[in-house]
Motif scaffolding. Structure first.
Motif, PDB file in Angstrom:
ATOM      1  N   ALA A   6       1.801   6.109  -7.269  1.00  0.00           N
ATOM      2  CA  ALA A   6       0.673   6.908  -7.759  1.00  0.00           C
ATOM      3  C   ALA A   6       1.013   8.399  -7.735  1.00  0.00           C
ATOM      4  O   ALA A   6       0.738   9.121  -8.697  1.00  0.00           O
ATOM      5  CB  ALA A   6      -0.574   6.639  -6.910  1.00  0.00           C
ATOM      6  N   ALA A   7       1.631   8.854  -6.658  1.00  0.00           N
ATOM      7  CA  ALA A   7       2.008  10.265  -6.555  1.00  0.00           C
ATOM      8  C   ALA A   7       3.040  10.631  -7.614  1.00  0.00           C
ATOM      9  O   ALA A   7       2.938  11.679  -8.255  1.00  0.00           O
ATOM     10  CB  ALA A   7       2.551  10.558  -5.158  1.00  0.00           C
TER      11      ALA A   7
ATOM     12  N   THR B 231      -4.356   8.344  -9.400  1.00  0.00           N
ATOM     13  CA  THR B 231      -4.960   7.960  -8.125  1.00  0.00           C
ATOM     14  C   THR B 231      -4.424   6.582  -7.734  1.00  0.00           C
ATOM     15  O   THR B 231      -3.900   5.840  -8.576  1.00  0.00           O
ATOM     16  CB  THR B 231      -6.495   7.880  -8.220  1.00  0.00           C
ATOM     17  OG1 THR B 231      -6.849   6.808  -9.090  1.00  0.00           O
ATOM     18  CG2 THR B 231      -7.094   9.186  -8.704  1.00  0.00           C
ATOM     19  N   GLU B 232      -4.585   6.253  -6.466  1.00  0.00           N
ATOM     20  CA  GLU B 232      -4.170   4.920  -6.002  1.00  0.00           C
ATOM     21  C   GLU B 232      -4.957   3.835  -6.744  1.00  0.00           C
ATOM     22  O   GLU B 232      -4.398   2.793  -7.092  1.00  0.00           O
ATOM     23  CB  GLU B 232      -4.405   4.785  -4.504  1.00  0.00           C
ATOM     24  CG  GLU B 232      -3.500   5.655  -3.669  1.00  0.00           C
ATOM     25  CD  GLU B 232      -3.884   5.633  -2.211  1.00  0.00           C
ATOM     26  OE1 GLU B 232      -4.058   4.524  -1.674  1.00  0.00           O
ATOM     27  OE2 GLU B 232      -4.019   6.719  -1.623  1.00  0.00           O
ATOM     28  N   GLU B 233      -6.235   4.087  -6.974  1.00  0.00           N
ATOM     29  CA  GLU B 233      -7.082   3.099  -7.650  1.00  0.00           C
ATOM     30  C   GLU B 233      -6.615   2.872  -9.086  1.00  0.00           C
ATOM     31  O   GLU B 233      -6.553   1.729  -9.551  1.00  0.00           O
ATOM     32  CB  GLU B 233      -8.547   3.543  -7.636  1.00  0.00           C
ATOM     33  CG  GLU B 233      -9.189   3.564  -6.266  1.00  0.00           C
ATOM     34  CD  GLU B 233      -8.833   4.804  -5.437  1.00  0.00           C
ATOM     35  OE1 GLU B 233      -8.335   5.804  -6.013  1.00  0.00           O
ATOM     36  OE2 GLU B 233      -9.013   4.756  -4.215  1.00  0.00           O
ATOM     37  N   GLU B 234      -6.299   3.958  -9.794  1.00  0.00           N
ATOM     38  CA  GLU B 234      -5.815   3.826 -11.172  1.00  0.00           C
ATOM     39  C   GLU B 234      -4.486   3.074 -11.202  1.00  0.00           C
ATOM     40  O   GLU B 234      -4.275   2.214 -12.064  1.00  0.00           O
ATOM     41  CB  GLU B 234      -5.626   5.203 -11.810  1.00  0.00           C
ATOM     42  CG  GLU B 234      -6.911   5.944 -12.084  1.00  0.00           C
ATOM     43  CD  GLU B 234      -6.682   7.382 -12.482  1.00  0.00           C
ATOM     44  OE1 GLU B 234      -7.502   7.881 -13.282  1.00  0.00           O
ATOM     45  OE2 GLU B 234      -5.711   8.015 -12.015  1.00  0.00           O
ATOM     46  N   THR B 235      -3.620   3.379 -10.254  1.00  0.00           N
ATOM     47  CA  THR B 235      -2.314   2.727 -10.196  1.00  0.00           C
ATOM     48  C   THR B 235      -2.466   1.247  -9.869  1.00  0.00           C
ATOM     49  O   THR B 235      -1.832   0.400 -10.501  1.00  0.00           O
ATOM     50  CB  THR B 235      -1.415   3.426  -9.156  1.00  0.00           C
ATOM     51  OG1 THR B 235      -1.353   4.827  -9.469  1.00  0.00           O
ATOM     52  CG2 THR B 235      -0.020   2.851  -9.150  1.00  0.00           C
ATOM     53  N   ALA B 236      -3.316   0.923  -8.912  1.00  0.00           N
ATOM     54  CA  ALA B 236      -3.545  -0.476  -8.548  1.00  0.00           C
ATOM     55  C   ALA B 236      -4.130  -1.248  -9.733  1.00  0.00           C
ATOM     56  O   ALA B 236      -3.724  -2.390 -10.003  1.00  0.00           O
ATOM     57  CB  ALA B 236      -4.481  -0.563  -7.342  1.00  0.00           C
TER      58      ALA B 236
ATOM     59  N   THR C  52       4.014   1.661  -1.047  1.00  0.00           N
ATOM     60  CA  THR C  52       4.693   1.776  -2.335  1.00  0.00           C
ATOM     61  C   THR C  52       3.710   2.203  -3.415  1.00  0.00           C
ATOM     62  O   THR C  52       4.038   3.037  -4.262  1.00  0.00           O
ATOM     63  CB  THR C  52       5.369   0.444  -2.705  1.00  0.00           C
ATOM     64  OG1 THR C  52       6.231   0.050  -1.633  1.00  0.00           O
ATOM     65  CG2 THR C  52       6.171   0.574  -3.981  1.00  0.00           C
ATOM     66  N   LEU C  53       2.502   1.669  -3.375  1.00  0.00           N
ATOM     67  CA  LEU C  53       1.475   2.026  -4.342  1.00  0.00           C
ATOM     68  C   LEU C  53       1.153   3.521  -4.270  1.00  0.00           C
ATOM     69  O   LEU C  53       1.040   4.189  -5.302  1.00  0.00           O
ATOM     70  CB  LEU C  53       0.209   1.194  -4.102  1.00  0.00           C
ATOM     71  CG  LEU C  53      -0.854   1.267  -5.174  1.00  0.00           C
ATOM     72  CD1 LEU C  53      -0.384   0.586  -6.447  1.00  0.00           C
ATOM     73  CD2 LEU C  53      -2.127   0.618  -4.678  1.00  0.00           C
ATOM     74  N   VAL C  54       1.051   4.058  -3.054  1.00  0.00           N
ATOM     75  CA  VAL C  54       0.770   5.482  -2.866  1.00  0.00           C
ATOM     76  C   VAL C  54       1.909   6.315  -3.451  1.00  0.00           C
ATOM     77  O   VAL C  54       1.674   7.316  -4.136  1.00  0.00           O
ATOM     78  CB  VAL C  54       0.563   5.809  -1.369  1.00  0.00           C
ATOM     79  CG1 VAL C  54       0.538   7.307  -1.123  1.00  0.00           C
ATOM     80  CG2 VAL C  54      -0.714   5.166  -0.860  1.00  0.00           C
TER      81      VAL C  54
ATOM     82  N   GLN D 219       0.818  -1.215   0.000  1.00  0.00           N
ATOM     83  CA  GLN D 219       0.000   0.000   0.000  1.00  0.00           C
ATOM     84  C   GLN D 219       0.853   1.267   0.000  1.00  0.00           C
ATOM     85  O   GLN D 219       0.557   2.214  -0.737  1.00  0.00           O
ATOM     86  CB  GLN D 219      -0.953  -0.003   1.201  1.00  0.00           C
ATOM     87  CG  GLN D 219      -1.993   1.094   1.151  1.00  0.00           C
ATOM     88  CD  GLN D 219      -2.913   0.980  -0.067  1.00  0.00           C
ATOM     89  OE1 GLN D 219      -3.282  -0.106  -0.476  1.00  0.00           O
ATOM     90  NE2 GLN D 219      -3.279   2.108  -0.644  1.00  0.00           N
TER      91      GLN D 219
END
Length: 84
Positions: A48-49, A54-59, A43-45, A41
């Motif tokens: 994404a930044a 967004t986190e959702e788009e990246t995930a 690393t995903l944030v 989570q």
């Protein structure tokens, strides 16, 4: 039916209905190949930044990219579905 290369590239160049910029794709691909294929989570944030997503788009991008990678490697589509 097999997908052609341009279609595969298009699928990785968009998340949902919005197309990704070249720099966003570079950031995502670089993290996928050099950092991790399965970001946690935090690393995903950070990814994404860095990519401006967004986190959702990246995930979602990582889920789609992992499925593409597993298919290219001849692995099952679902993580953890390899049976002994």
């Amino acid at each position: 039916m097999e997908r052609s290369k341009p279609e595969e590239q298009r699928s990785m160049a968009s998340v949902g209905q919005c197309a990704l910029a070249e720099e966003q794709l570079r950031v995502l691909e670089e993290n996928f190949t050099k950092v991790t294929k399965h970001p946690d989570q935090v690393t995903l944030v950070l990814i994404a930044a860095e990519a401006g997503l967004t986190e959702e788009e990246t995930a979602k991008w990582f889920r789609m990219r992992n499925a593409q990678w597993r298919q290219a490697e001849g692995l099952p589509a679902e993580l953890g579905s390899v049976k002994d």
